[in-house]
Enzyme design. Structure first.
Site, PDB file in Angstrom:
ATOM      1  N   SER A 125       0.776  -1.183   0.020  1.00 16.03           N
ATOM      2  CA  SER A 125       0.124  -0.065   0.100  1.00 16.03           C
ATOM      3  C   SER A 125       0.920   1.353  -0.009  1.00 16.03           C
ATOM      4  O   SER A 125       1.570   1.253  -0.864  1.00 16.03           O
ATOM      5  CB  SER A 125      -1.007   0.034   1.151  1.00 16.03           C
ATOM      6  OG  SER A 125      -2.042   1.017   0.867  1.00 16.03           O
ATOM      7  N   ASP A 142      -8.350  -6.905  -4.675  1.00  9.94           N
ATOM      8  CA  ASP A 142      -8.292  -5.566  -3.750  1.00  9.94           C
ATOM      9  C   ASP A 142      -8.864  -4.428  -4.912  1.00  9.94           C
ATOM     10  O   ASP A 142      -8.396  -4.596  -6.192  1.00  9.94           O
ATOM     11  CB  ASP A 142      -6.764  -5.197  -3.577  1.00  9.94           C
ATOM     12  CG  ASP A 142      -6.629  -3.790  -3.278  1.00  9.94           C
ATOM     13  OD1 ASP A 142      -7.342  -3.186  -2.542  1.00  9.94           O
ATOM     14  OD2 ASP A 142      -5.495  -3.211  -3.392  1.00  9.94           O
ATOM     15  N   HIS A 185      -6.013  -6.458  -0.535  1.00 11.76           N
ATOM     16  CA  HIS A 185      -5.074  -5.245  -0.294  1.00 11.76           C
ATOM     17  C   HIS A 185      -3.613  -5.418   0.258  1.00 11.76           C
ATOM     18  O   HIS A 185      -2.667  -4.970  -0.455  1.00 11.76           O
ATOM     19  CB  HIS A 185      -5.760  -4.053   0.239  1.00 11.76           C
ATOM     20  CG  HIS A 185      -4.906  -2.692   0.012  1.00 11.76           C
ATOM     21  ND1 HIS A 185      -4.636  -2.328  -1.041  1.00 11.76           N
ATOM     22  CD2 HIS A 185      -4.393  -2.007   0.890  1.00 11.76           C
ATOM     23  CE1 HIS A 185      -4.017  -1.034  -0.908  1.00 11.76           C
ATOM     24  NE2 HIS A 185      -3.932  -0.743   0.318  1.00 11.76           N
TER      25      HIS A 185
END
Ligand SMILES: *[C@@H]1O[C@H](CO)[C@@H](O)[C@H](O)[C@H]1NC(C)=O
Ligand SMILES: *[C@@H]1O[C@H](CO)[C@@H](O)[C@H](O)[C@H]1NC(C)=O
Ligand SMILES: *[C@@H]1O[C@H](CO)[C@@H](O)[C@H](O)[C@H]1NC(C)=O
Length: 474
Positions: free
Chosen positions: A189, A398, A451
């Site tokens: 991320s 995601d 994610h």
């Protein structure tokens, strides 16, 4: 096991002589630093089956900023295995997130909280089976990291990246036996945005030989933010269409009215389309579209479009849930971690300095943070010519940073394909798809991944890491 388990590290074995000698030739860094061996953790039955060290490293003298880390030694061959510095996103999610929810050796036992300490078990798919791991609470304010002067909490992407480099230089000077191990950066991320920046500074430092050389071999990014909205977030629209969250009609209306900009609407029609889009995607968990939609902390009100991308970022990192999530939620584990980390016996076991932080939260908000790297792509373009190995993995379920956007920026690097798109397998089953490019760039999807790509697919994630770190094809 091995010879490296206990006691302080010296440079005695012959193969370690060279790095030690080199170390003597470079400027001496002031000694810090506190490092503690942790053999037991509250909630974990018996002695930890891995070597854990925790400690603090000062990264800014004026403000007394100190970064807290967890170091897990490789359970295979720590003398030669890679060392990975794992960062978590947010910004300002604790390194403990990596330790217990991504690639590290701990897992919470998923049991309803009954007032007793949440229990921990060993994660059989821990990357510590094949690599030594440092989980860092960075930037200052994350996890157990702190500063004496409140100014120390005011950092940004550039300054916190430089602090990570300072951390590494000091950590290696305290752990000279690791200087020769292959070194990698890794994270998901938002960490995926700063990792190329950190790599850039390490690479620069090595070229200029400002400090001891860091044996950087490459980096691993999971569903990385690049900072370029049009790359990261525009792809949510075609992604949501592809997986059946929005209709073909709405998708066509978006293409027609928004002219390729789904981030900041520039006309009323586009605005309406995006409102419908937002209301449809609000039905699902953005970080894992198959999962139950669980409680997340309400995002801050947004006043202007410029901060909209940050808003999107913050909204979606699964900040500490409030109200409490239910046990069907992945985030129930986060809730358990917040209880566990705030117990005095946990703090004592981790050797947390008293009075440095109040409440521990997995991902903390409220400290200033400057997004001062417009895009990590230029950094990656520059790094890709320098021989570093790169693995970019995308959990394909995601919608925060969909694989489509990631594929798009990787293609924009114009690297030639050396191993064309194909499946990769674990236990004879497709675990995702992969493509390898020139300049040691590998992209892979994690089928059914979220994610934080490997959280829901730990076994597949471990196999991927093992193959890639050992230099094999996925
Ligand atoms: C934990 O330690 C702090 C500081 O020593 C103390 O104020 C607090 O009461 C303790 N909490 C518990 C639950 O014992
Ligand atoms: C990339 O390399 C070019 C040419 O050396 C340089 O001008 C530019 O500043 C570099 N960009 C980054 C982000 O490092
Ligand atoms: C990649 O190729 C395209 C098309 O030729 C070009 O427009 C673009 O500038 C190239 N990008 C890089 C990073 O070389």
């Amino acid at each position: 096991m091995g010879t490296h388990r206990t006691g302080p590290r010296y440079c005695s074995p012959l193969q370690r002589l060279l790095p030690c000698l080199l170390l003597l030739l470079v400027p001496r860094l002031p000694p810090s630093r506190s490092a503690s061996l942790v053999t037991h953790l509250p909630g974990f039955h018996g002695r930890l089956p891995f070597h854990l060290e925790t400690g603090y490293v000062g990264v800014e003298e004026e403000t007394g900023a100190e970064l807290f880390y967890y170091f897990v030694e490789s359970e295979r061959s720590p003398g030669t295995d890679p060392l990975i510095l794992w960062l978590t996103g947010g910004p300002r999610c604790s390194g403990f997130s990596g330790m217990a929810f991504e690639v590290g050796p701990l897992n919470f036992v998923l049991e309803p909280y009954d007032g007793n300490l949440p229990q921990l078990v060993y994660n059989p798919y821990s990357w510590s089976k094949i690599a030594s791991l440092i989980f860092l609470d960075s930037p200052v304010g994350s996890g157990f990291s702190y500063a004496h002067d409140p100014k120390g909490y005011d950092v940004g992407e550039i300054s916190s990246s430089l602090q990570v480099v300072t951390f590494l230089n000091k950590w290696f000077s305290d752990h000279p036996s690791y200087i020769s191990n292959p070194f990698y950066l890794g994270g998901s991320s938002h960490a995926g945005k700063v990792i190329p920046v950190i790599a850039h500074y390490i690479s620069d430092g090595n070229e200029q030989r400002k400090e001891q050389e860091i044996n950087l071999k490459g980096y691993i990014l999971g569903n990385p933010i690049t900072g370029s909205d049009f790359v990261d977030f525009n792809s949510r629209v075609p992604y949501a269409h592809g997986v059946g969250i929005i209709s073909s009609q709405l998708y066509e209306a978006a293409i027609e009215n928004c002219k390729g900009n789904y981030v900041i609407p520039t006309n009323r029609m586009c605005d309406e389309v995006l409102n419908t889009f937002n209301s449809l995607i609000s039905e699902v968990d953005h970080g894992y579209i198959l999962g139950d939609k669980c409680a997340i902390l309400a995002p801050k009100p947004v006043n202007d479009d410029v901060v909209r991308d940050r808003f999107l970022l913050e909204e979606n990192i699964q900040l500490d849930p409030s109200p409490d999530p239910t046990i069907n939620c992945f985030s129930y584990r986060y809730y358990l971690s917040n209880i566990w980390a705030n117990e005095n016996r946990t703090r004592d076991a981790l050797k947390i300095k008293q009075g440095t932080i109040g409440q521990w939260v997995r991902c903390i908000k409220g400290f200033p943070y400057t997004f001062d790297v417009p895009s990590s792509i230029e950094y990656q373009l520059n790094l890709s010519t320098k021989g570093y190995r790169v693995l970019v993995m995308s959990g394909d379920h995601d919608m925060i940073v969909p694989h489509l956007g990631t594929q798009a920026w990787i293609r924009s690097l114009n690297l030639s394909i050396v191993d064309d798109w194909r499946a990769w397998h674990v236990d004879g089953q497709c675990a995702g798809f992969t493509i390898a490019y020139a300049n040691h760039m590998t992209f892979a999807t994690v089928k059914g991944g979220s994610h934080t790509a490997v959280s829901y697919r730990p076994k597949q994630g471990f196999s991927m890491a093992q193959r890639w770190l050992d230099g094999n094809h996925l």
